[in-house]
Design a protein around this motif. Structure first.
Motif, PDB file in Angstrom:
ATOM      1  N   VAL A  96      53.116  29.375  47.741  1.00 30.22           N
ATOM      2  CA  VAL A  96      52.741  30.940  47.804  1.00 30.22           C
ATOM      3  C   VAL A  96      53.061  31.608  46.179  1.00 30.22           C
ATOM      4  O   VAL A  96      54.276  31.352  46.009  1.00 30.22           O
ATOM      5  N   ILE A  97      52.143  31.817  45.558  1.00 28.04           N
ATOM      6  CA  ILE A  97      52.108  32.246  44.276  1.00 28.04           C
ATOM      7  C   ILE A  97      51.893  33.567  44.014  1.00 28.04           C
ATOM      8  O   ILE A  97      51.056  34.226  44.168  1.00 28.04           O
ATOM      9  N   GLN A  98      53.108  34.362  43.529  1.00 26.50           N
ATOM     10  CA  GLN A  98      53.087  35.824  43.111  1.00 26.50           C
ATOM     11  C   GLN A  98      53.247  36.035  41.746  1.00 26.50           C
ATOM     12  O   GLN A  98      52.945  37.051  41.134  1.00 26.50           O
ATOM     13  N   ASP A  99      53.515  35.111  40.804  1.00 29.17           N
ATOM     14  CA  ASP A  99      53.691  35.016  39.531  1.00 29.17           C
ATOM     15  C   ASP A  99      52.318  35.858  38.878  1.00 29.17           C
ATOM     16  O   ASP A  99      51.341  34.987  39.066  1.00 29.17           O
ATOM     17  N   GLU A 100      52.184  36.830  38.070  1.00 30.88           N
ATOM     18  CA  GLU A 100      51.338  37.576  37.775  1.00 30.88           C
ATOM     19  C   GLU A 100      50.207  36.629  36.856  1.00 30.88           C
ATOM     20  O   GLU A 100      49.035  36.697  37.072  1.00 30.88           O
ATOM     21  N   GLU A 101      50.772  35.693  36.151  1.00 30.01           N
ATOM     22  CA  GLU A 101      49.999  35.088  34.982  1.00 30.01           C
ATOM     23  C   GLU A 101      49.232  33.914  35.815  1.00 30.01           C
ATOM     24  O   GLU A 101      48.310  33.619  35.223  1.00 30.01           O
ATOM     25  N   THR A 102      50.338  33.256  36.736  1.00 27.17           N
ATOM     26  CA  THR A 102      49.580  31.940  37.359  1.00 27.17           C
ATOM     27  C   THR A 102      48.722  32.651  38.522  1.00 27.17           C
ATOM     28  O   THR A 102      47.600  32.094  38.446  1.00 27.17           O
ATOM     29  N   VAL A 103      48.867  33.728  38.872  1.00 28.90           N
ATOM     30  CA  VAL A 103      47.537  34.243  39.775  1.00 28.90           C
ATOM     31  C   VAL A 103      46.639  34.516  39.100  1.00 28.90           C
ATOM     32  O   VAL A 103      45.410  34.180  39.567  1.00 28.90           O
ATOM     33  N   ASP A 104      46.597  35.160  37.962  1.00 31.33           N
ATOM     34  CA  ASP A 104      45.398  35.656  37.138  1.00 31.33           C
ATOM     35  C   ASP A 104      44.569  34.484  36.800  1.00 31.33           C
ATOM     36  O   ASP A 104      43.541  34.338  36.841  1.00 31.33           O
ATOM     37  N   ARG A 105      45.393  33.253  36.318  1.00 33.54           N
ATOM     38  CA  ARG A 105      44.745  31.961  35.938  1.00 33.54           C
ATOM     39  C   ARG A 105      43.745  31.536  37.292  1.00 33.54           C
ATOM     40  O   ARG A 105      42.783  31.183  37.039  1.00 33.54           O
ATOM     41  N   ARG A 106      44.563  31.484  38.316  1.00 27.15           N
ATOM     42  CA  ARG A 106      43.812  30.952  39.643  1.00 27.15           C
ATOM     43  C   ARG A 106      42.512  32.206  39.883  1.00 27.15           C
ATOM     44  O   ARG A 106      41.483  31.583  40.194  1.00 27.15           O
ATOM     45  N   VAL A 107      42.730  33.221  40.011  1.00 32.23           N
ATOM     46  CA  VAL A 107      41.612  34.157  40.002  1.00 32.23           C
ATOM     47  C   VAL A 107      40.411  34.104  39.068  1.00 32.23           C
ATOM     48  O   VAL A 107      39.258  33.729  39.464  1.00 32.23           O
ATOM     49  N   LYS A 108      40.912  33.767  38.039  1.00 35.91           N
ATOM     50  CA  LYS A 108      39.387  33.761  36.755  1.00 35.91           C
ATOM     51  C   LYS A 108      38.921  32.301  37.044  1.00 35.91           C
ATOM     52  O   LYS A 108      37.608  32.107  37.080  1.00 35.91           O
TER      53      LYS A 108
END
Length: 310
Positions: free
Chosen positions: A269-281
């Motif tokens: 479960v990933i909530q870290d903003e930068e990590t989530v953003d990388r996955r979204v992109k």
């Protein structure tokens, strides 16, 4: 069991004094965060930080363990009424702002619809069910099998029966059907699903099941709530390194976007903003390089004729 937490309880300070505020959790059998409790925990964390307090300050002031404060803020514990009142008092929360937090605490303690299955489901599946329940949009890429929300019962049963038989197979299949029904009945939800062509060429069950499954996918693609895109085997340089990823987007001000990745042993479960953003992109890059829904339907039709009607 194992819980991997990065930059969470310790609230490590990075360059420029910027706090690393969010978490990455690997769940196996431990308490799983629920969406209502995560929302309340996030609100309480903001109140604490607004007072300039660290988690250790709160644990010292209230005589709690630091891990208790962390579990509350991470959404892994429903907040008891007396504990919430202590926090509201410590954070000097205005009267007008207290009722919404109390309401969230009540919601977090209500039994969820999947409670009858809680004894036979993993912690990480329960977290997924919670996120699905509250998410407005779900974006998913599964390289090995079809996403649970698009599986027909026979396909789901064939997958479930690969697991150890502890008398739970029928109940787990029933849960998957209920999960699909809940999603389909909810208003305003959307599923964007990238399907790997390899997962369709690798039969689950038998050819008859796969024929029904492919027809079902074509039917779903006619529903505006579902957007299915095919990652073709022949398409070069697809950014498949994103791996199995599900992204939960919530209504504004409800929860920040959460990314989830499941493997054989558990769920991340990933909530870290930068990590989530990388996955979204990376997911959106993959989605845009795949066949659009219309061409996906045509490819499904071609695959149905060429592979499962031979």
């Amino acid at each position: 069991m194992d819980v991997i937490q990065r930059a969470s309880d310790a609230e490590e300070t990075g360059e420029g004094g910027q706090k690393a505020r969010d978490r990455v959790l690997f769940l196996r059998d431990e308490l799983a965060p629920s969406a209502p409790c995560m929302r309340l925990g996030g609100e309480l964390r903001e109140k604490r930080e607004g007072m300039g307090l660290q988690q250790q300050d709160v644990s010292t002031a209230l005589g709690w363990s630091k891990s208790k404060v962390s579990r509350i803020e991470g959404g892994r514990n429903a907040v008891k009424e007396q504990d919430l009142e202590c926090l509201l008092s410590l954070y000097r929360v205005d009267e007008k702002d207290q009722e919404p937090l109390r309401e969230l605490a009540l919601i977090g303690k209500r039994p969820m619809w999947w409670k009858p299955w809680s004894g036979i489901t993993t912690a990480y599946l329960q977290a997924v069910l919670s996120f699905e329940d509250m998410a407005q949009r779900i974006r998913s890429y599964e390289p090995l099998y079809l996403h649970g929300l698009v599986q027909i019962p026979e396909y789901a049963q064939a997958l479930i029966e690969r697991g150890p038989d502890q008398g739970y197979h029928a109940a787990l299949a029933e849960l998957r059907q209920m999960r699909q029904a809940k999603f389909a009945a909810a208003r305003g939800k959307e599923l964007i699903c990238v399907i790997d062509e390899a997962s369709l060429r690798r039969p689950v069950g038998n050819a008859q099941i796969m024929r029904r499954q492919l027809r079902h996918l074509m039917e779903l693609n006619e529903d505006p709530r579902y957007q299915l895109r095919l990652a073709e085997l022949s398409r070069p340089n697809l950014p498949l390194e994103v791996g199995p990823t599900t992204i939960f987007d919530f209504a504004e001000a409800l929860l920040p976007t959460i990314a989830y990745s499941e493997n054989f042993d558990g769920g991340l479960v990933i909530q870290d903003e930068e990590t989530v953003d990388r996955r979204v992109k990376k997911f959106d890059e993959l989605r845009h390089m795949c066949l659009n829904p219309r061409k996906t339907t045509q490819k499904l039709h071609d695959l149905l004729r060429s592979k499962y009607y031979r």
